[in-house]
Design an enzyme around this catalytic site. Structure first.
Site, PDB file in Angstrom:
ATOM      1  N   SER A  57       4.347   1.153   5.226  1.00 39.12           N
ATOM      2  CA  SER A  57       5.357   0.095   5.934  1.00 39.12           C
ATOM      3  C   SER A  57       6.137  -0.711   5.503  1.00 39.12           C
ATOM      4  O   SER A  57       5.559  -0.553   4.135  1.00 39.12           O
ATOM      5  CB  SER A  57       4.097  -1.114   6.244  1.00 39.12           C
ATOM      6  OG  SER A  57       4.923  -2.275   6.700  1.00 39.12           O
ATOM      7  N   TYR A  60      -3.908  -6.160   2.853  1.00 40.82           N
ATOM      8  CA  TYR A  60      -3.132  -5.407   3.256  1.00 40.82           C
ATOM      9  C   TYR A  60      -1.919  -4.965   2.653  1.00 40.82           C
ATOM     10  O   TYR A  60      -1.713  -3.027   2.748  1.00 40.82           O
ATOM     11  CB  TYR A  60      -2.333  -5.116   5.112  1.00 40.82           C
ATOM     12  CG  TYR A  60      -2.048  -4.896   5.705  1.00 40.82           C
ATOM     13  CD1 TYR A  60      -2.545  -3.413   6.556  1.00 40.82           C
ATOM     14  CD2 TYR A  60      -0.737  -4.668   5.378  1.00 40.82           C
ATOM     15  CE1 TYR A  60      -1.690  -3.272   7.033  1.00 40.82           C
ATOM     16  CE2 TYR A  60       0.742  -4.035   6.539  1.00 40.82           C
ATOM     17  CZ  TYR A  60      -0.717  -2.592   7.329  1.00 40.82           C
ATOM     18  OH  TYR A  60       0.522  -1.872   8.080  1.00 40.82           O
TER      19      TYR A  60
END
Length: 339
Positions: free
Chosen positions: A144, A157
């Site tokens: 990501s 996260y």
């Protein structure tokens, strides 16, 4: 083409029941690969198997929690026993908590880390035990933009993705030093329209949403398949927003801190209050009885294509075209100057 390639390669996908993992299943199935699908949710796994079979591929559903290394090892062995030697292992599975850091309990933070980071570690261990002796295989890790740039409300996260990034770099160095033909690569993804915004544990007052611009999970799937076929690059960036975020963070991280402090809370929430009965998949799968599929609630505002990703795949041709254009411009200038 050898016999294995003619029959399609053996691909393991973790987090295969929904979101990016589900789109990845469809993409590999469309070209005839044999798939081992690892996830916790029974309904989602059944849907993923149907998706694969509708595209003419063979798929094996394996219910397992990637935070359990013994379960992951057993899943890898079953995949080889029933489908053949592993060619590609794709780590996608994750969970998270949408909340300020001070509102995330220690056991919740631990759980996110065990699934979203250690799940990649355990899957890669299982894959390497089989790939290294054969001196072939590819590992693809779904990353990501948040692997480099942390944002508010996603500390657990972001921490996991940062951990994956550092671990991946160390692993890649070790594989290169060993001389093996096993490859590892990482795909840094943008905000995507997936079910995670409907099933990740949230303590936000309003419904969670991805930060615009939003892309469809099929773009991520195409990038992951491409990375599996071209694993020599250490990582791939997908989406103009990913490239812009990573470059801005490299140049002016402090300014980005302040910008996200002002915008990062509202940009990750809709105007709709969060339902009290919203599911949460932190401890138990949300797709045990309901198949969420690959998409979330934001199809109308999501993009299927990315010029940045197209340019990444065609950078050789673009570079050649740029050089030719520059050469032609220089020649024209020289002729005018001569006149």
């Amino acid at each position: 083409m050898n016999g294995s390639a003619a029959r399609g390669r053996v691909v393991v996908v973790t987090g295969a029941s929904g979101g990016v993992g589900r789109a990845v299943v469809r993409a590999f199935a469309a070209r005839g690969d044999r798939l081992a699908l690892i996830a916790r949710g029974g309904a989602g796994l059944e849907g993923a198997v149907r998706d694969a079979e509708e595209r003419g591929a063979r798929a094996l559903a394996i219910e397992a929690d990637v935070a359990d290394p013994e379960a992951v090892e057993a899943a890898a062995q079953r995949a080889e026993d029933e489908l053949g030697p592993l060619d590609i292992w794709v780590n996608v599975a994750f969970t998270s908590v949408f909340a300020p850091f001070t509102e995330i309990d220690p056991d919740e933070f631990r759980r996110v880390t065990e699934v979203s980071y250690l799940g990649y570690v355990y899957g890669t261990h299982a894959a390497l035990r089989r790939m290294l002796p054969r001196d072939r295989g590819t590992l693809v890790h779904a990353g990501s933009a948040l692997a480099y740039r942390g944002i508010p409300l996603q500390s657990a996260y972001c921490g996991a993705k940062h951990a994956i990034q550092g671990w991946h770099e160390a692993l890649r160095c070790e594989l290169l030093a060993s001389g093996t033909r096993v490859r590892t690569t990482m795909v840094q993804l943008p905000a995507l329209d997936t079910p995670q915004f409907d099933w990740v544990l949230s303590r936000l007052p309003r419904r969670a949403r991805p930060v615009a611009p939003i892309y469809r999970p099929e773009l991520a799937a195409r990038a992951i398949v491409y990375a599996a076929d071209h694993p020599r690059r250490r990582e791939y960036w997908v989406g103009g927003s990913t490239a812009a975020t990573l470059m801005a963070n490299a140049v002016a991280p402090g300014l980005l801190d302040r910008y996200l402090a002002r915008t990062g809370f509202d940009s990750q929430q809709t105007d709709t209050p969060r339902p009290a009965d919203e599911p949460a998949n932190l401890w138990e799968p949300a797709d045990t009885r309901r198949d969420f599929g690959a998409h979330g609630r934001f199809a109308a505002s999501s993009h299927q294509h990315s010029f940045q990703w197209w340019a990444t795949r065609h950078r050789g041709a673009l570079a050649a075209a740029t050089l030719c254009g520059a050469g032609a411009a220089s020649l024209a200038w020289a002729r005018r100057a001569g006149d």
